[in-house]
Design a protein around this motif. Structure first.
Motif, PDB file in Angstrom:
ATOM      1  N   ASN A 118       0.829  -1.204   0.000  1.00 20.59           N
ATOM      2  CA  ASN A 118       0.000   0.000   0.000  1.00 20.59           C
ATOM      3  C   ASN A 118       0.867   1.259   0.000  1.00 20.59           C
ATOM      4  O   ASN A 118       0.573   2.236  -0.704  1.00 20.59           O
TER       5      ASN A 118
ATOM      6  N   TYR B  73       2.511   1.840  -3.407  1.00 25.39           N
ATOM      7  CA  TYR B  73       1.531   2.385  -4.359  1.00 25.39           C
ATOM      8  C   TYR B  73       1.257   3.854  -4.071  1.00 25.39           C
ATOM      9  O   TYR B  73       1.258   4.696  -4.990  1.00 25.39           O
TER      10      TYR B  73
ATOM     11  N   GLN C  30       2.287   6.346  -7.016  1.00 23.32           N
ATOM     12  CA  GLN C  30       1.148   6.377  -7.921  1.00 23.32           C
ATOM     13  C   GLN C  30       1.193   7.653  -8.756  1.00 23.32           C
ATOM     14  O   GLN C  30       1.297   8.762  -8.233  1.00 23.32           O
TER      15      GLN C  30
ATOM     16  N   TYR D 162      -1.294  -1.329 -10.641  1.00 19.86           N
ATOM     17  CA  TYR D 162      -2.436  -2.099 -10.158  1.00 19.86           C
ATOM     18  C   TYR D 162      -2.957  -1.487  -8.861  1.00 19.86           C
ATOM     19  O   TYR D 162      -2.196  -0.905  -8.075  1.00 19.86           O
ATOM     20  N   LYS D 163      -4.235  -1.654  -8.600  1.00 17.29           N
ATOM     21  CA  LYS D 163      -4.745  -1.338  -7.281  1.00 17.29           C
ATOM     22  C   LYS D 163      -4.067  -2.271  -6.279  1.00 17.29           C
ATOM     23  O   LYS D 163      -3.806  -3.442  -6.594  1.00 17.29           O
TER      24      LYS D 163
END
Length: 256
Positions: A40, A43, A47, A132-133
């Protein structure tokens, strides 16, 4: 006497203030308890900032029992998510591979020589993790049998790192990946396939066009170096052609 007393008192208060700030800063650092939390954070940090396309050439240096056995030049292009096209020793040989849709297609002399399902752990952790999520990355890592409930901190080549997949510093056989604690990019990936341990190091990160790139990848099998990749002629195309990652177009694909 009073001057000395106040000077000493001020110095003590300054030191206590510094230590207090330092302790607060230490305490404020996230203490990740699961691999999902690390993913997490990766990301969230990158991101919209990581490069979606990456084109490069590499020297592929093969080893056997510590000796170089051959060298090749490969051409490669990546496009998110999970797409990689590799040409072994130029386009004209017709040899290479395409990774797409969690599968790998291998080609020899322009003909499809094999296909099999495969989630590429290096693609996933070096690139796709930023596109990707996080939930999708978690699921893929679990498919690859990384124990996302095990995390500890270690040092790797002078950098502090999170290790996901084990809590034992002496464990060099479990599936695990190492993430730079400060910069949140992958440093190392170990996978164990029926007792054969593959240890991949992402080395020599450099800032190129303000983008972090691991410019040397070292592959080890059961502790012995088998392949070293050295990247050069690197660029970050604004766009790619979807057809380049279609196995049916392998023979006709050119991006240079």
């Amino acid at each position: 006497m009073k001057k000395h007393f106040f000077r000493r008192r001020s110095l003590v208060l300054l030191c206590l203030s510094f230590l207090s700030c330092y302790s607060f800063a230490e305490a404020a650092r996230p203490k990740f308890k699961t691999g999902a939390e690390v993913v997490n954070a990766m990301y969230k940090r990158w991101q919209g900032k990581w490069y979606p396309n990456f084109q490069f050439e590499q020297r592929a240096i093969f080893y056997e029992k510590g000796q170089v056995t051959k060298q090749e030049v490969w051409q490669e292009i990546y496009s998110q998510p999970g797409r990689l096209h590799i040409r072994f020793d130029g386009f004209e040989t017709g040899n290479g591979a395409v990774f797409a849709q969690d599968s790998v297609y291998r080609f020899k002399e322009h003909k499809l020589a094999g296909k099999m399902p495969q989630i590429h752990p290096l693609l996933l952790l070096s690139f796709d993790v930023y596109f990707y999520k996080p939930e999708e990355t978690h699921a893929k890592l679990e498919q690859l049998k990384f124990d996302m409930n095990k995390v500890y901190e270690a040092n790797w080549q002078g950098r502090k790192a999170y290790v996901i997949g084990t809590t034992d510093p002496k464990d060099d056989a479990s599936n695990q990946f190492w993430v730079d604690k400060e910069r949140l990019y992958v440093l190392r990936v170990l996978t164990n396939n029926k007792g054969t341990v593959r240890d991949v190091e992402m080395n020599n990160y450099q800032l190129i066009e303000k983008k972090w790139v691991a410019t040397e990848i070292v592959f080890k099998t059961n502790g012995e170096t088998t392949l070293r990749e050295v990247y050069y002629n690197m660029s970050f195309p604004k766009s790619t052609n979807d057809g380049w990652f279609d196995p049916d177009n392998f023979s006709n694909t050119r991006w240079q």
